[in-house]
Design a protein around this motif. Structure first.
Motif, short mmCIF file in Angstrom:
data_model
loop_
_atom_site.label_atom_id
_atom_site.label_comp_id
_atom_site.label_asym_id
_atom_site.label_seq_id
_atom_site.Cartn_x
_atom_site.Cartn_y
_atom_site.Cartn_z
N ARG A 130 0.83 -1.21 0.00
CA ARG A 130 0.00 0.00 0.00
C ARG A 130 0.86 1.25 0.00
O ARG A 130 0.41 2.34 -0.40
CB ARG A 130 -0.89 0.04 1.24
N HIS A 131 2.11 1.12 0.49
CA HIS A 131 3.02 2.26 0.61
C HIS A 131 4.31 2.05 -0.18
O HIS A 131 5.34 2.63 0.13
CB HIS A 131 3.34 2.49 2.09
N GLY A 132 4.24 1.19 -1.19
CA GLY A 132 5.39 0.96 -2.06
C GLY A 132 6.35 -0.12 -1.60
O GLY A 132 7.41 -0.32 -2.19
N GLY A 133 5.99 -0.85 -0.53
CA GLY A 133 6.84 -1.91 -0.02
C GLY A 133 6.61 -3.24 -0.71
O GLY A 133 5.71 -3.39 -1.54
N LYS A 134 7.39 -4.24 -0.32
CA LYS A 134 7.30 -5.57 -0.91
C LYS A 134 7.09 -6.66 0.15
O LYS A 134 7.47 -7.81 -0.04
CB LYS A 134 8.56 -5.86 -1.72
N GLY A 135 6.50 -6.27 1.26
CA GLY A 135 6.25 -7.23 2.32
C GLY A 135 7.35 -7.20 3.37
O GLY A 135 8.26 -6.37 3.33
N GLY A 136 7.25 -8.12 4.33
CA GLY A 136 8.24 -8.13 5.39
C GLY A 136 7.87 -9.10 6.49
O GLY A 136 6.91 -9.88 6.37
N SER A 137 8.63 -9.05 7.56
CA SER A 137 8.43 -9.96 8.68
C SER A 137 8.67 -9.22 9.99
O SER A 137 9.66 -8.50 10.13
CB SER A 137 9.38 -11.16 8.57
N ILE A 138 7.77 -9.42 10.95
CA ILE A 138 7.85 -8.75 12.25
C ILE A 138 7.79 -9.82 13.34
O ILE A 138 6.95 -10.73 13.28
CB ILE A 138 6.68 -7.76 12.43
N VAL A 139 8.67 -9.71 14.32
CA VAL A 139 8.64 -10.61 15.48
C VAL A 139 8.56 -9.76 16.74
O VAL A 139 9.41 -8.88 16.97
CB VAL A 139 9.87 -11.53 15.54
N ILE A 180 3.10 -9.61 4.65
CA ILE A 180 3.77 -9.27 5.91
C ILE A 180 3.35 -10.29 6.96
O ILE A 180 2.16 -10.49 7.22
CB ILE A 180 3.39 -7.85 6.38
N ARG A 181 4.35 -10.94 7.55
CA ARG A 181 4.09 -11.92 8.61
C ARG A 181 4.39 -11.29 9.97
O ARG A 181 5.35 -10.54 10.11
CB ARG A 181 4.96 -13.17 8.41
N VAL A 182 3.55 -11.63 10.95
CA VAL A 182 3.70 -11.10 12.31
C VAL A 182 3.61 -12.26 13.29
O VAL A 182 2.59 -12.94 13.37
CB VAL A 182 2.61 -10.06 12.64
#
Length: 248
Positions: A130-139, A180-182
């Protein structure tokens, strides 16, 4: 795509162990710290010796203005963030609820709940398509206290980690469709200097007889779980909790 990782509270304990392990796996790393510049630079130097690009940045991650400054520094020096470990937290001296002040409760919730939510907000502004990113991972680094409640010790800390668990579940569902994984890791009694904040630096040793495995854990054992959840090896895991508590 470059893997850019922010570890809040990364100058010691679990955060530092996570930085050192991630350094061997191709991450560009920002070690955030609150006040101990010497410790942060020491870990940063060790990360660089392992071949990773690293910076250390002072910021109070319970304050959004400082979070904005932190993320701007990451943007400029490392690139767009792709991975986040919400590790920074606080605890206070053991006591019953009747002895807890409003100031203590507010500080606990700002540091352990609002801070991770704000850091995640600014990470999503870079990770989300939504903001130009390509996903990610948060722990999120929670605690087995969120399940046990810590009666007679610090129910405020346990409650803050319970809130972090709920946040993990909700956000995981909210952003799963955006790549995006959390996830969260819940450490138990781990040998770090964090326990000094509760007024008992020898707390883990004293409580070892109550741990089913008969020993306290070490920061490196928690870091293994965190880095696995960050990685593509955990690509189908979101809204997941790994307890690293020796059976507690």
């Amino acid at each position: 795509m470059e893997k850019v990782l922010l570890i809040t509270g990364g100058s010691r304990g679990i955060g530092a162990a996570t930085a050192l392990l991630a350094a061997t796996q191709g991450y560009r790393i920002c070690i955030n710290y609150l006040s101990d510049h010497v410790a942060a630079e020491r870990i940063c130097g060790q990360v660089r010796e392992l071949g990773a690009h690293a910076i250390s940045v002072q910021a109070d991650v319970s304050n959004e203005d400082e979070i904005i400054r932190l993320f701007s520094r990451i943007d400029a020096d490392l690139g767009r963030i792709t991975h986040l470990v919400n590790n920074a937290a606080t605890v206070a001296h053991s006591c019953r609820l009747e002895a807890m002040s409003e100031f203590r409760l507010l500080k606990m919730m700002m540091s352990n709940v609002v801070g991770p939510m704000l850091c995640t907000k600014h990470a999503l502004l870079r990770m989300s398509p939504r903001h130009g990113g390509k996903g990610g991972s948060i722990v999120n680094v929670s605690s087995v206290a969120s399940r046990l409640g810590s009666p007679g010790e610090y129910v405020d800390y346990a409650a803050s980690k319970g809130a972090l668990d709920t946040f993990t579940i909700g956000l995981a569902k909210e952003v799963a469709g955006e790549g995006i994984r959390v996830n969260a890791v819940r450490p138990g009694y781990i040998f770090t200097d964090f326990h000094a904040l509760s007024g008992d630096p020898f707390r883990v040793s004293k409580l070892e007889p109550d741990i089913p495995m008969g020993r306290g854990g070490v920061a490196e054992e928690v870091a293994e779980a965190i880095v696995w959840l960050l990685s593509k090896k955990a690509s189908y895991a979101t809204g997941t909790f790994i307890d690293v508590g020796g059976g507690r």
